[in-house]
Design an enzyme around this catalytic site. Structure first.
Site, PDB file in Angstrom:
ATOM      1  N   GLU A 127      13.820   7.226   1.525  1.00 33.02           N
ATOM      2  CA  GLU A 127      12.404   7.014   1.273  1.00 33.02           C
ATOM      3  C   GLU A 127      12.898   8.456   2.209  1.00 33.02           C
ATOM      4  O   GLU A 127      13.352   8.776   3.524  1.00 33.02           O
ATOM      5  CB  GLU A 127      11.524   7.111   2.131  1.00 33.02           C
ATOM      6  N   ALA A 268       9.718   4.967  11.886  1.00 29.09           N
ATOM      7  CA  ALA A 268       9.583   3.583  10.929  1.00 29.09           C
ATOM      8  C   ALA A 268       9.972   3.954   9.548  1.00 29.09           C
ATOM      9  O   ALA A 268       9.281   5.074   8.844  1.00 29.09           O
ATOM     10  CB  ALA A 268       9.221   2.537  11.424  1.00 29.09           C
ATOM     11  N   GLU A 270       8.409   1.678   6.466  1.00 27.03           N
ATOM     12  CA  GLU A 270       8.903  -0.162   5.394  1.00 27.03           C
ATOM     13  C   GLU A 270       9.289  -0.735   4.295  1.00 27.03           C
ATOM     14  O   GLU A 270       8.796  -1.126   3.881  1.00 27.03           O
ATOM     15  CB  GLU A 270       7.231   0.035   4.879  1.00 27.03           C
ATOM     16  N   ASN A 271      10.444  -0.796   4.386  1.00 27.24           N
ATOM     17  CA  ASN A 271      11.652  -1.223   3.022  1.00 27.24           C
ATOM     18  C   ASN A 271      10.987  -2.604   3.091  1.00 27.24           C
ATOM     19  O   ASN A 271      10.920  -3.437   4.363  1.00 27.24           O
ATOM     20  CB  ASN A 271      13.186  -1.018   3.803  1.00 27.24           C
ATOM     21  N   HIS A 303       1.206  -0.050  11.118  1.00 23.19           N
ATOM     22  CA  HIS A 303       0.619   1.020   9.740  1.00 23.19           C
ATOM     23  C   HIS A 303       2.176   0.184   8.746  1.00 23.19           C
ATOM     24  O   HIS A 303       2.575  -0.213   7.570  1.00 23.19           O
ATOM     25  CB  HIS A 303       1.871   2.217  10.561  1.00 23.19           C
ATOM     26  N   GLU A 304       3.777   0.152   9.197  1.00 24.79           N
ATOM     27  CA  GLU A 304       5.194  -0.301   8.286  1.00 24.79           C
ATOM     28  C   GLU A 304       4.095  -1.415   8.009  1.00 24.79           C
ATOM     29  O   GLU A 304       4.698  -2.221   6.601  1.00 24.79           O
ATOM     30  CB  GLU A 304       5.739  -0.178   9.248  1.00 24.79           C
ATOM     31  N   HIS A 307       1.882  -1.219   5.576  1.00 23.43           N
ATOM     32  CA  HIS A 307       2.570  -0.514   4.154  1.00 23.43           C
ATOM     33  C   HIS A 307       3.101  -1.690   2.391  1.00 23.43           C
ATOM     34  O   HIS A 307       2.927  -1.356   1.535  1.00 23.43           O
ATOM     35  CB  HIS A 307       3.627   0.163   3.847  1.00 23.43           C
ATOM     36  N   GLU A 326       0.281   6.899   1.821  1.00 22.37           N
ATOM     37  CA  GLU A 326       0.411   7.240   3.877  1.00 22.37           C
ATOM     38  C   GLU A 326      -0.847   7.480   4.117  1.00 22.37           C
ATOM     39  O   GLU A 326      -1.584   6.903   5.392  1.00 22.37           O
ATOM     40  CB  GLU A 326       1.172   8.129   4.164  1.00 22.37           C
TER      41      GLU A 326
HETATM   42  N1  TRP Z   1       7.329   5.775   4.920  1.00 23.83           N
HETATM   43  C1  TRP Z   1       8.130   6.261   6.258  1.00 23.83           C
HETATM   44  C2  TRP Z   1       6.211   5.929   7.157  1.00 23.83           C
HETATM   45  O1  TRP Z   1       5.516   6.617   7.252  1.00 23.83           O
HETATM   46  C3  TRP Z   1       8.371   7.268   6.850  1.00 23.83           C
HETATM   47  C4  TRP Z   1       9.605   7.833   6.919  1.00 23.83           C
HETATM   48  C5  TRP Z   1       9.649   6.722   7.774  1.00 23.83           C
HETATM   49  C6  TRP Z   1      10.153   8.765   6.489  1.00 23.83           C
HETATM   50  N2  TRP Z   1      11.378   7.815   7.580  1.00 23.83           N
HETATM   51  C7  TRP Z   1      11.526   8.843   7.073  1.00 23.83           C
HETATM   52  C8  TRP Z   1       9.818   9.859   5.610  1.00 23.83           C
HETATM   53  C9  TRP Z   1      12.742   9.345   6.678  1.00 23.83           C
HETATM   54  C10 TRP Z   1      11.374  10.720   5.084  1.00 23.83           C
HETATM   55  C11 TRP Z   1      11.943  10.732   5.889  1.00 23.83           C
HETATM   56  O2  TRP Z   1       5.831   5.469   7.977  1.00 23.83           O
HETATM   57 ZN    ZN Z   2       3.597   5.240   6.437  1.00 25.05          ZN
END
Ligand code: TRP
Ligand code: ZN
Length: 886
Positions: A127, A268, A270-271, A303-304, A307, A326
Site C-alpha cells: 500500500e 502497520a 493490514e495485508n 485497527h489492522e 481492516h 481508514e
Molecule cells: N493501511 C495502513 C494502516 O492504516 C497504512 C500503511 C501502512 C501505509 N504502511 C503504509 C500507507 C505505507 C502508506 C505507505 O494501518
Molecule cells: Zn488503516
C-alpha cells in the site's frame, strides 16, 4: 527519483479499468543480491465495457524486464513499450494470459516500499502503490484478483516463508533451498499482497469464531522478541471477539498471522491474513514498553484486524476513497479502545490529538478534504485528515443515526458490497437506506476541507423563561476552496442549573421536555434554538463529548469554566473547561512575558487544581487529564501568528508556578501512588495505566521545584522501577532538569542496560531529542553519531529528527534558524533514501504561516533550500510545491 514534474491525479477523471486480472500466480526466487519475480496473470477485457481491445498499460517501477509472453508466445521488444512507470502492449483477444519475469534488488531498497530487506528478512509493503515495484501489474484497488504465491529461498537463513491465505504445498530443493506455495481464496487488490521470508520464531494461539471455526493465530518475530508477544496476542483476541460482538464480523481464513519488522514507514499494514507491523507497534513487555506503547499496540492491532472487513472484504475503488477504509477503521478502533479502557479518557486523548495535529493540517498548505479531489503522490495523503478527521466524520454519522441504525447501516454496507471496491458515497448510501434520511448535505464533510468554526451566543429571558442559543457556522478558505457551504453539525448539549444538574430541555416547537442531554442538528449558516420553560439562568454545556470536529467559540467567564470543570456531568466537557481555563491563563502570561520575568498569574487555576487534588472520589485517570496543561502545539494553534518561544516560556512559567503552589498535596499524592506501584506487579490495564499516569504527571510537576527530596524520589523511581512507564518518565524528568550530572548518569546506565534492545534505545534517543533544555541542536547532532542511530531506520529517524522538530520547541524554533536548517538537512538526506519519510518529516516546516514573521522567513528559506537541493522525489516535490508561496 523524479525525471519530470509529477502529474496530478484527479478524481473526476476516474475510469473503470480496461482489463481485469482474474488470477495472479506469482513465483519469487529470493537471493542475496537480486530477486526474480515470475508472474502469470489470467486477464480479460473488463466485461462491463465495450468489446474493443484498447492497449493494455501495466504499472511497473524500478523493474528490470527479463522475459515477457502473451498466451505463451514470447514478445519481442517491438511488441511492447516500456517507460519508467509502465509496460504497454496490445492484447489480441478478450481473454488472455500474460507472463513476465522481472529482476529486482530488494537489498538496495531503502524506500521500504515494494519488496525490501529489514534486519536480514525479506518483507513487503505494497500500500498504496508498492506492488508495481514487485511486478508489472494493474496496481489499482479496483482490480481485484485471486493470488497464488510461491516463494523459493535459501532454507537456513529463511526457514519461514509466508504469504496471504493458506499454505498449500511446500518442498525442498538442492543447494539448501526450499519453497512454499500459498493460496488466498479471497479476491484482493494488489495493495493487500504480502510476502515475508526470514529466520522467524512464532508464538501460537487459537481463536474460536462465533460460528465455531478454529483459527490459528501466529505472531512471527525474531527469537529475542518471543517474550514481547503476549500483549499483542491478547489484543488480537480481544479485537476478534469485539468485532463479532459489536459489528457481527467474523474472521474468514483459517490462519491469521502478524509479523514484526524493524524497518517500516508507518505503524502497520493490514495485508490479507498476514498483517505486517512496525515492531514498535506490536512488541511489548512491562520492562521495555510504556503504558502508552501498550495502549497504542492494543489499538493498532485492533485497527489492522478490523481492516479485514473495513478495507479488505470491502475495499476502496480508488485512492481518493482512502478514508472509506481508514476513517471507518479508526472510528472502529477508537470504539474498541473506549470499550477496553476508559471511554472518556480515550475521547479526551483523541480530541487533544486531533485538535493539535489535524486542525494544524487543516489550517496549513496541505489542507485537503476527507475525500481529496487531486493528488500527485498518494503516499502524502495518509494524513491526519484522512484518518482522524475521517473517523470524526463517521462518528458524527453514528451520533446522528444512533447506535442501532448505525449498526444496521454497517451491516448493509458489508453485505451489499462484500468483495467489491467501492466509494464513500456507497457507505453513505447504506446509511441512508437503513435510516431513510437524506445525507446529501452531510456529505460536505467529505468534499470541503478546513475546520468549521461555531460562534455561539445565548440569552436568557427570566420573565418568559425562555433561553435562546444562536449558532453561527463558518469555514475558512483552504487551498483551492473558498465559499464553503454550511455543514451538518451535531451539537450535543445540556443546560446546567446553579447546582450543576442538567435541566429539562424543551424546544419551542416541542410538546414535552427531554431530560439531560440532546443533540441539536446545526445545518444553517446561522440558526437559533429557543428553549422554553427554563426555570433559571442556565450555564450551557456545549459540544459535549466533542460531538463534531469544529472550533467552538462561546464566551465563558473564567468562573464559569471553573464551575464546569468541577461540576459538568459530561466528563469530556469537564476536561475541556479546564483546558480552556488553562489556555486563557497561559495566553495572559504570553502577553506579559516580553515585559516581565514575573507575570501575573490568575490564581483560579491553582485553586481549582488544589480542590481537584483534594477530592478523593475523583477517578485518577480523570485527575491526570485535568492536571495536564494544553500542549505547546495546541496553544500555538490558537494564534494567527504564534511566537513559539514566548508560548513555550509561558507554559513553562505556568507549570512551574503550579508546581510550587501545589507542592505539598502533589508530593503526598505522588508518594501514595508510588507506594502502590512498588507493591503491585505491573498489569497492562486501564486502572494501572491511570495510576502510573497520575503518578508520573505529579513527579514531572514536582521536579520543577528542584527540590532535592523530589530528585531523590525521581532517582529512586528511575532506578528500581520494574516497568518502562515509571522508568522512562523519571528519565524524562531528569533529562529536563538542571541536575545535569544525575541525568547523564541515568542516561548512561539506561543505555547500558538496554543496549541490545533497539525499541528501548528509540525511547532513549527520543527523550533526549525532545529535551526542552538549551543546547538541543548539539544534542541531536551528537545522537546522530551514536553507533545505534541509522538514518535508514524510520523509527530512529522519528525518535531523533521527529522528536526534535515536534517536541523540542525552544530548540527547533531557535531564533537563529539553526533548528530549521537542521531539519532541512535531514530531509534532503532522507529524500535520497526514503521519499515517504522525507515528505513526512518535512511537515513542521510546512506550517510556517502559523508563526511570527521572523520565523516565517527562516522556515521559508529552508523550504527553498530544499527545493533547490537537486532532484527531488515526487513525495517531497508535492509537499514543497504546495507549501512554498508562489
Ligand atoms: N493501511 C495502513 C494502516 O492504516 C497504512 C500503511 C501502512 C501505509 N504502511 C503504509 C500507507 C505505507 C502508506 C505507505 O494501518
Ligand atoms: Zn488503516
Amino acid at each position: 527519483m523524479r525525471t519530470e514534474q509529477p502529474k496530478m491525479i484527479v478524481l473526476s477523471e476516474y475510469r473503470l479499468p480496461d482489463y481485469l486480472i482474474e488470477e495472479t500466480h506469482l513465483t519469487f526466487e529470493l537471493h542475496e543480491s537480486y530477486a526474480l519475480v515470475h508472474a502469470r496473470l489470467v486477464m480479460q477485457r473488463n466485461p462491463g465495457l465495450d468489446d474493443t481491445l484498447p492497449p493494455l498499460r501495466l504499472d511497473g517501477q524500478q523493474l528490470e524486464l527479463v522475459d515477457l509472453a502473451l498466451d505463451g508466445q514470447q514478445l519481442s521488444a517491438v511488441e511492447y513499450t516500456l517507460t519508467a512507470n509502465s509496460l504497454e502492449l496490445q492484447p489480441q483477444r478478450a481473454a488472455f494470459e500474460l507472463t513476465s519475469t522481472v529482476r529486482i534488488e530488494p537489498q538496495n531498497n531503502t524506500a521500504l516500499e515494494g519488496l525490501y530487506k529489514s534486519s536480514g528478512m525479506f518483507c513487503t509493503q505494497c500500500e498504496a502503490e508498492g506492488f508495481r515495484k514487485i511486478t508489472y501489474y494493474l496496481d489499482r484497488p479496483d482490480v481485484m484478483s485471486r493470488f497464488t504465491t510461491t516463494i523459493h529461498a535459501e532454507k537456513h537463513s529463511y526457514p519461514v516463508l509466508l504469504s496471504n491465505g493458506n499454505p498449500v504445498a511446500s518442498g525442498e530443493e538442492e543447494n539448501g533451498r526450499h519453497w512454499v506455495t500459498w493460496e488466498d481464496p479471497f479476491k484482493k487488490p494488489a495493495y493487500l499482497f504480502a510476502i515475508v521470508a526470514g529466520d522467524l520464531w512464532c508464538v501460537e494461539d487459537t481463536f474460536t469464531t462465533m460460528s465455531g471455526r478454529e483459527v490459528a493465530l501466529r505472531m512471527y518475530v525474531e527469537p529475542e522478541n518471543l517474550d514481547k508477544c503476549q500483549h499483542g496476542m491478547d489484543s488480537l483476541k480481544k479485537s476478534m471477539r469485539w468485532d463479532e460482538e459489536k459489528y457481527g464480523r467474523e474472521y474468514d481464513l483459517d490462519i491469521f498471522m502478524i509479523v514484526a519488522v524493524n524497518d517500516f514507514n508507518m505503524g502497520a499494514m493490514e495485508n490479507k491474513g498476514l498483517n505486517i507491523f512496525n515492531s514498535s507497534c506490536v512488541l511489548a513487555k512491562a520492562e521495555t514498553a510504556t503504558d502508552a506503547a501498550h495502549q497504542r499496540i492494543e489499538s493498532i492491532v485492533a485497527h489492522e484486524y478490523f481492516h479485514n472487513w473495513s478495507g479488505n472484504r470491502v475495499t476502496c475503488r480508488d485512492w481518493f476513497q482512502l478514508s472509506l477504509k481508514e476513517g471507518f477503521t479508526v472510528f472502529r478502533d477508537s470504539q474498541f479502545s473506549a470499550d477496553m479502557n476508559s471511554a472518556v479518557v480515550k475521547r479526551i486523548e483523541d480530541v487533544a490529538y486531533l485538535r493539535t495535529h489535524q486542525f494544524a493540517e487543516d489550517a496549513g498548505p496541505m489542507a485537503h478534504p476527507v475525500r481529496p479531489e487531486a493528488y500527485m503522490e498518494i503516499s502524502n495523503f495518509y494524513t491526519l485528515t484522512i484518518y482522524e478527521k475521517g473517523a470524526e466524520v463517521v462518528r458524527m454519522l453514528h451520533t446522528l443515526l444512533g447506535e442501532e441504525l448505525f449498526r444496521k447501516g454497517s451491516d448493509l454496507y458489508f453485505e451489499r458490497h462484500d468483495g467489491q471496491a467501492v466509494t464513500c458515497d456507497d457507505f453513505i448510501a447504506a446509511l441512508e437506506t437503513v435510516s431513510g434520511s437524506d445525507l446529501t448535505q452531510f456529505k460536505r464533510w467529505y468534499s470541503q476541507a478546513g475546520t468549521p468554526r461555531l460562534a455561539i451566543t445565548d440569552s436568557y429571558d427570566a420573565a418568559s423563561q425562555t433561553y435562546q442559543l444562536t449558532v453561527k457556522q463558518s469555514c475558512p478558505d483552504t487551498p483551492g476552496q473558498s465559499n464553503k457551504q454550511p455543514f451538518v453539525i451535531p451539537l450535543s448539549m445540556a443546560l446546567l442549573n446553579a447546582q450543576g444538574a442538567a435541566m429539562p430541555l424543551q424546544l419551542a416547537n416541542e410538546s414535552a421536555a427531554l431530560t439531560g442531554e440532546r443533540v441539536l442538528a446545526v445545518t444553517e449558516a446561522e440558526q437559533t434554538f429557543t428553549f422554553i420553560h427554563v426555570a433559571e439562568q442556565p450555564l450551557p454545556s456545549l459540544l459535549r463529548g466533542f460531538s463534531a470536529p469544529v472550533i467552538m467559540d462561546y464566551d465563558y467567564s473564567r468562573d464559569a469554566l471553573v464551575f464546569l470543570l468541577q461540576h459538568d456531568t459530561d466528563g469530556f466537557n469537564r476536561w475541556e473547561a479546564g483546558q480552556q481555563l488553562a489556555l486563557q491563563v497561559i495566553e495572559e502570561v504570553v502577553a506579559q512575558i516580553y515585559e516581565t520575568d514575573e507575570p501575573m498569574l490568575d490564581t483560579r487555576l491553582a485553586e481549582v487544581f488544589t480542590a481537584l487534588l483534594a477530592q478523593d472520589d475523583l477517578d485518577p485517570a480523570m485527575l491526570a487529564e485535568f492536571l495536564a496543561l494544553p500542549s505547546t502545539g495546541y496553544i500555538i494553534e490558537q494564534y494567527e501568528h504564534a511566537d513559539p518561544l514566548a508560548i513555550h516560556l509561558a507554559r513553562e512559567y505556568v507549570s512551574n508556578q503550579l508546581a510550587f503552589a501545589l507542592k505539598a498535596p502533589m508530593l503526598e499524592r505522588y508518594q501514595a501512588l508510588r507506594k502502590v506501584s512498588l507493591e503491585t506487579a505491573y498489569v497492562a490495564q486501564a486502572e494501572d495505566f491511570a495510576r502510573r499516569r497520575l503518578q508520573n504527571m505529579l513527579l514531572a510537576y514536582l521536579m520543577r521545584t528542584e527540590d532535592l527530596e523530589v530528585m531523590d524520589a525521581c532517582l529512586d523511581q528511575f532506578g528500581v522501577a520494574d516497568n518502562m512507564t515509571e522508568r522512562l518518565a523519571a528519565l524524562a524528568c531528569l533529562v529536563n532538569s538542571p541536575f545535569v550530572d544525575e541525568a547523564q548518569k541515568a542516561l548512561e546506565s539506561f543505555a547500558e542496560r538496554f543496549a541490545d534492545d533497539p525499541l528501548v534505545m528509540d525511547q532513549w534517543f527520543s527523550v533526549q531529542a525532545a529535551s526542552l533544555l538549551p543546547g538541543g541542536l548539539e544534542r541531536v547532532q551528537h545522537l546522530l553519531h551514536h553507533p545505534d542511530f541509522s538514518i535508514k531506520n524510520p523509527n530512529k529517524v522519528r525518535a531523533v529528527v521527529g522528536a526534535f522538530s515536534t517536541q523540542s520547541t525552544p530548540n527547533f524554533h531557535a531564533l537563529d534558524g539553526s533548528g530549521y536548517a537542521f531539519l532541512a538537512d535531514k530531509v534532503i538526506e532522507l529524500d535520497r533514501l526514503n521519499p515517504q519519510m522525507a515528505a513526512r518529516m518535512l511537515s513542521p516546516l510546512t506550517r510556517w504561516q502559523r508563526f511570527d514573521l521572523h520565523q516565517q522567513e527562516l522556515m521559508q528559506a529552508q523550504l527553498k533550500r530544499i527545493k533547490n537541493s537537486g532532484e527531488l522525489s515526487a513525495d517531497l516535490f508535492e509537499v514543497l510545491d504546495k507549501s512554498l508561496p508562489v
